[in-house]
Design a protein around this motif. Structure first.
Motif, short mmCIF file in Angstrom:
data_model
loop_
_atom_site.label_atom_id
_atom_site.label_comp_id
_atom_site.label_asym_id
_atom_site.label_seq_id
_atom_site.Cartn_x
_atom_site.Cartn_y
_atom_site.Cartn_z
N THR A 1 65.71 52.75 18.44
CA THR A 1 65.63 54.03 17.73
C THR A 1 64.23 54.63 17.83
O THR A 1 64.07 55.84 17.89
CB THR A 1 66.01 53.83 16.25
OG1 THR A 1 67.32 53.26 16.18
CG2 THR A 1 66.00 55.13 15.49
N ALA A 2 63.22 53.78 17.87
CA ALA A 2 61.84 54.27 17.99
C ALA A 2 61.56 54.75 19.42
O ALA A 2 60.81 55.71 19.62
CB ALA A 2 60.86 53.17 17.61
N ILE A 3 62.15 54.13 20.41
CA ILE A 3 61.89 54.50 21.80
C ILE A 3 62.68 55.74 22.22
O ILE A 3 62.22 56.54 23.04
CB ILE A 3 62.23 53.32 22.73
CG1 ILE A 3 61.15 52.26 22.58
CG2 ILE A 3 62.34 53.74 24.18
CD1 ILE A 3 61.29 51.11 23.51
N LEU A 4 63.85 55.97 21.66
CA LEU A 4 64.72 57.07 22.06
C LEU A 4 64.06 58.45 21.95
O LEU A 4 64.12 59.22 22.91
CB LEU A 4 66.02 57.03 21.25
CG LEU A 4 67.09 58.04 21.63
CD1 LEU A 4 67.57 57.77 23.05
CD2 LEU A 4 68.24 57.96 20.66
N PRO A 5 63.41 58.82 20.86
CA PRO A 5 62.77 60.15 20.81
C PRO A 5 61.66 60.32 21.86
O PRO A 5 61.51 61.41 22.43
CB PRO A 5 62.18 60.23 19.41
CG PRO A 5 62.94 59.25 18.61
CD PRO A 5 63.33 58.17 19.55
N GLY A 6 60.93 59.27 22.13
CA GLY A 6 59.89 59.36 23.16
C GLY A 6 60.49 59.63 24.53
O GLY A 6 59.98 60.45 25.31
N THR A 7 61.59 58.96 24.83
CA THR A 7 62.27 59.18 26.10
C THR A 7 62.81 60.60 26.19
O THR A 7 62.73 61.24 27.24
CB THR A 7 63.42 58.17 26.25
OG1 THR A 7 62.91 56.85 26.08
CG2 THR A 7 64.07 58.27 27.61
N GLU A 8 63.36 61.09 25.11
CA GLU A 8 63.88 62.46 25.09
C GLU A 8 62.76 63.48 25.29
O GLU A 8 62.94 64.47 25.99
CB GLU A 8 64.61 62.73 23.79
CG GLU A 8 65.92 61.98 23.66
CD GLU A 8 66.58 62.19 22.32
OE1 GLU A 8 66.01 62.90 21.46
OE2 GLU A 8 67.68 61.64 22.13
N LEU A 9 61.61 63.25 24.68
CA LEU A 9 60.48 64.17 24.85
C LEU A 9 60.01 64.20 26.31
O LEU A 9 59.71 65.27 26.85
CB LEU A 9 59.33 63.78 23.94
CG LEU A 9 59.54 64.07 22.46
CD1 LEU A 9 58.36 63.52 21.64
CD2 LEU A 9 59.68 65.56 22.23
N ALA B 1 61.89 63.60 28.92
CA ALA B 1 62.93 64.29 29.67
C ALA B 1 62.85 65.80 29.47
O ALA B 1 62.98 66.57 30.43
CB ALA B 1 64.30 63.78 29.26
N LEU B 2 62.64 66.25 28.24
CA LEU B 2 62.53 67.68 27.98
C LEU B 2 61.29 68.28 28.65
O LEU B 2 61.33 69.39 29.17
CB LEU B 2 62.47 67.94 26.47
CG LEU B 2 63.79 67.76 25.73
CD1 LEU B 2 63.56 67.89 24.23
CD2 LEU B 2 64.81 68.76 26.20
N PHE B 3 60.19 67.55 28.66
CA PHE B 3 58.99 68.02 29.34
C PHE B 3 59.24 68.15 30.84
O PHE B 3 58.83 69.12 31.47
CB PHE B 3 57.83 67.05 29.07
CG PHE B 3 56.55 67.45 29.73
CD1 PHE B 3 55.83 68.53 29.26
CD2 PHE B 3 56.07 66.73 30.81
CE1 PHE B 3 54.64 68.90 29.86
CE2 PHE B 3 54.89 67.10 31.42
CZ PHE B 3 54.17 68.18 30.94
N GLY B 4 59.95 67.18 31.42
CA GLY B 4 60.29 67.24 32.84
C GLY B 4 61.19 68.43 33.16
O GLY B 4 61.01 69.10 34.18
N MET B 5 62.16 68.71 32.30
CA MET B 5 63.05 69.86 32.53
C MET B 5 62.28 71.16 32.41
O MET B 5 62.55 72.12 33.12
CB MET B 5 64.22 69.82 31.56
CG MET B 5 65.24 68.75 31.91
SD MET B 5 66.80 68.90 31.03
CE MET B 5 66.32 68.58 29.39
N SER B 6 61.32 71.22 31.49
CA SER B 6 60.50 72.43 31.35
C SER B 6 59.68 72.67 32.61
O SER B 6 59.58 73.80 33.09
CB SER B 6 59.58 72.28 30.14
OG SER B 6 58.70 73.37 30.06
N ASN B 7 59.10 71.61 33.16
CA ASN B 7 58.35 71.75 34.41
C ASN B 7 59.26 72.18 35.55
O ASN B 7 58.84 72.97 36.41
CB ASN B 7 57.65 70.44 34.76
CG ASN B 7 56.45 70.18 33.88
OD1 ASN B 7 55.94 71.09 33.24
ND2 ASN B 7 55.99 68.95 33.86
#
Length: 93
Positions: free
Chosen positions: A19-27, A29-35
């Motif tokens: 649960t602690a790692i999941l938000p970091g992974t999502e962030l 991924a979202l940063f990569g999609m923004s780029n």
């Protein structure tokens, strides 16, 4: 460390860790999609707008050639090409 813990404690630890790692992974991924979006916007601007400007320039050059041809056929001087000003502005862009 984990040998002394019960299965219940191990499962609780595992799910809390995930649960602690999941938000970091999502962030990440979202940063990569923004780029990726920014990169695709750049590709679109480089690949689509430049040919459109070239087509506009070609059209204006053809209009000027037609004006020269008509003036030569009619025997008049070729002054005041109708699209020369727009062509100069488009070429400078």
């Amino acid at each position: 460390m984990f040998k002394n813990l019960t299965i219940k404690s191990r499962l609780i630890f595992f799910f809390c860790f995930m649960t602690a790692i999941l938000p970091g992974t999502e962030l990440v991924a979202l940063f990569g999609m923004s780029n990726t979006k920014n990169s695709l916007t750049t590709v679109y601007n480089d690949r689509i707008f430049a040919p459109q400007q070239l087509m506009d320039i070609e059209s204006l050059i053809l209009k000027n050639r037609l004006a020269i041809t008509i003036s030569l056929v009619k025997g008049a001087r070729a002054w005041g090409f109708p699209s020369l000003g727009r062509l100069s502005r488009r070429w400078a862009a």
